[in-house]
Design an enzyme around this catalytic site. Structure first.
Site, PDB file in Angstrom:
ATOM      1  N   ASP A 140       0.829  -1.197   0.000  1.00  0.00           N
ATOM      2  CA  ASP A 140       0.000   0.000   0.000  1.00  0.00           C
ATOM      3  C   ASP A 140       0.869   1.253   0.000  1.00  0.00           C
ATOM      4  O   ASP A 140       1.533   1.548   1.001  1.00  0.00           O
ATOM      5  CB  ASP A 140      -0.886  -0.052   1.259  1.00  0.00           C
ATOM      6  CG  ASP A 140      -1.779   1.153   1.395  1.00  0.00           C
ATOM      7  OD1 ASP A 140      -1.949   1.891   0.406  1.00  0.00           O
ATOM      8  OD2 ASP A 140      -2.306   1.360   2.499  1.00  0.00           O
ATOM      9  N   ASP A 325      -1.760   6.161  -5.111  1.00  0.00           N
ATOM     10  CA  ASP A 325      -2.033   5.261  -3.994  1.00  0.00           C
ATOM     11  C   ASP A 325      -2.454   3.886  -4.507  1.00  0.00           C
ATOM     12  O   ASP A 325      -3.529   3.732  -5.068  1.00  0.00           O
ATOM     13  CB  ASP A 325      -3.145   5.889  -3.145  1.00  0.00           C
ATOM     14  CG  ASP A 325      -3.533   5.029  -1.963  1.00  0.00           C
ATOM     15  OD1 ASP A 325      -2.953   3.940  -1.787  1.00  0.00           O
ATOM     16  OD2 ASP A 325      -4.418   5.451  -1.201  1.00  0.00           O
TER      17      ASP A 325
END
Ligand SMILES: *[C@@H]1O[C@H](CO)[C@@H](O)[C@H](O)[C@H]1NC(C)=O
Ligand SMILES: *[C@@H]1O[C@H](CO)[C@@H](O)[C@H](O)[C@H]1NC(C)=O
Ligand SMILES: *[C@@H]1O[C@H](CO)[C@@H](O)[C@H](O)[C@H]1NC(C)=O
Ligand SMILES: *[C@@H]1O[C@H](CO)[C@@H](O)[C@H](O)[C@H]1NC(C)=O
Length: 439
Positions: A140, A325
């Site tokens: 992530d 992201d």
């Protein structure tokens, strides 16, 4: 933090002297394909999207504030670590969106789709300890901590997960304090803090700080991943520690301070430290030059500014901020801007006002691209089109949704729907994000 960095630095020089770095080895983590929000019949799975967001809480499918949930946590971390400042114009910690009661009722009978679970995230395998034990991890770029379940987690949530047992690792050390993340919807993980050797695709970080969580709220039960590895900046770390990649670089485990994602329908990979301009040591994953853009904020996110969005004929919005992201699935922009964008797509209309989801005529295959002052990086029709609004419909759902993500009034979140179109390089060396054509 400062003390920690010094300690790591010391470890490294000793280590570096003993272990020569192999600069020419390509180190890549293969990543399975993420489940799509489009059914095999090509229909946008609206219920799945919404129910997943409620059922899993994780930042994978987000329509009801999970996004805000995650970034709210990150903003709280910012406040904790550096004192909250408006890094972005208009940034504030917002109250979380409430899940409408009608949808909660629908979620009640929701059966998680077992087939899809196996590949519902860009997950890859890492090893922790000596000897190494494997964990399936969600990588992530929007957060900065590593956690995996502890052997001490005996609840049903942990029953199917791999667990960390400090006693069976020769390199484990207990640390002071407790790690805890609470999400806006009440879900959370917490547990004691350890350091141990963490290896990702042969890249080894010694004495990496992480948490072996003993409590995971029930929403993690149906999530196929064991834990999460954050790849954003140390500033966002709730553990107040260097994230894995930063530790590995400081210790000389990777030659270059950058990593890159290739997210594609096949052969997805996370490349660690082995991609550099002009020496493209891993040319398998991209073609041509990498176009770098300096980070525009000290927020701790991979944030670049001066962005524009383009359609066939127009450039409806210019000069906005973008956070890149890997932890979320579709693109989010401020509601007013997204409205202006869809105004340039003939026939587009607000499909779900509660969730800021728009639809457009399926046949039109709109051409959408982003730029940051250089070339235009297109989002392919396949990646923009999430599928028909319902079976037989001529309207399809677009992969750009209108939602204020709470990071500032002009901040867009560019996620997998964008990243699947490019090779994305995250460079600590240059303090920049780069894009290149996928090979
Ligand atoms: C496991 O749990 C026991 C009792 O709850 C506690 O005493 C012990 O410190 C825990 N160990 C770890 C490694 O978390
Ligand atoms: C782990 O080791 C500690 C001391 O090293 C010991 O007290 C504890 O009982 C061990 N736990 C397990 C589960 O073996
Ligand atoms: C963690 O989540 C559970 C619900 O799954 C809740 O009962 C508990 O109070 C939460 N803990 C914290 C510290 O927020
Ligand atoms: C990006 O940052 C580098 C290093 O700080 C600097 O030399 C360069 O001029 C910057 N580029 C732009 C376009 O601002």
């Amino acid at each position: 933090m400062f003390f920690q960095t010094l300690t790591l630095g010391l470890t490294v020089s000793l280590l570096a002297a003993a272990t020569p770095v192999e600069h020419d080895v390509a180190r890549s983590v293969p990543l399975p394909k993420r489940a799509s929000l489009t059914t095999s019949e090509g229909i946008f799975n609206h219920d799945l999207a919404i129910l997943q967001s409620i059922a899993t809480r994780k930042q994978v499918f987000i329509f009801f504030g999970d996004l805000e949930t995650k970034h709210r946590q990150n903003l709280i971390n910012l406040k904790k670590n550096v004192g909250f400042q408006a890094f972005n114009e208009g940034a504030e910690i917002k109250p979380l969106a409430q899940i409408p009661s009608g949808l909660q009722a629908r979620s009640h009978g929701f059966e998680p789709l077992t087939d899809e679970e196996g590949d519902s995230e860009w997950a890859g395998t890492i090893e922790i300890g000596t000897p190494g034990r494997s964990f399936l991890i969600d990588f992530d770029t929007g957060s900065s901590d590593l956690w995996v379940p502890s052997f001490n987690c005996t609840s049903t949530v942990c029953s199917t997960k791999r667990k960390y047992t400090p006693n069976s690792s020769g390199t484990s050390a207990a640390k002071q304090g407790t790690f805890s993340i609470e999400y806006g919807d009440g879900s959370n993980v917490s547990g004691p803090i350890f350091s141990d050797t963490v290896t990702v695709a042969g890249v080894k970080a010694v004495n990496q700080i992480f948490s072996a969580v003993t409590t995971l709220s029930s929403s993690f039960q149906d999530d196929p991943i064991d834990g999460l590895l954050g790849l954003a900046f140390p500033r966002l770390s709730q553990l107040d520690a260097n994230p894995f990649f930063n530790t590995a670089f400081v210790q000389g485990a990777v030659p270059y301070n950058l990593f890159a994602f290739k997210l594609a329908s096949t052969g997805s990979a996370l490349d660690l430290g082995n991609t550099v301009v002009p020496h493209c040591t891993n040319p398998d994953h991209f073609n041509g030059p990498i176009e770098f853009h300096n980070l525009s904020s000290e927020s701790g996110f991979w944030q670049i500014g001066g962005a524009a969005i383009h359609t066939d004929q127009a450039t409806p919005i210019k000069g906005f901020q973008t956070v890149i992201d890997s932890g979320t699935t579709i693109i989010y922009g401020p509601p007013d801007a997204v409205k202006r964008f869809y105004a340039e797509i003939p026939g587009a209309t607000l499909f779900d006002s509660g969730n800021g989801i728009y639809s457009f005529p399926c046949f039109s295959d709109p051409r959408v691209a982003f730029s940051w002052g250089g070339r235009k990086w297109g989002v392919t029709a396949d990646n923009f089109n999430l599928g028909q609004t319902k079976s037989g419909a001529s309207e399809c759902v677009g992969a750009i949704a209108a939602q204020d993500v709470g990071l500032g009034s002009d901040v867009w979140l560019l996620d997998d729907s964008f990243m699947k179109n490019v090779y994305t390089v995250f460079s600590f060396d240059r303090n920049a994000v780069g894009f290149a054509e996928l090979a």
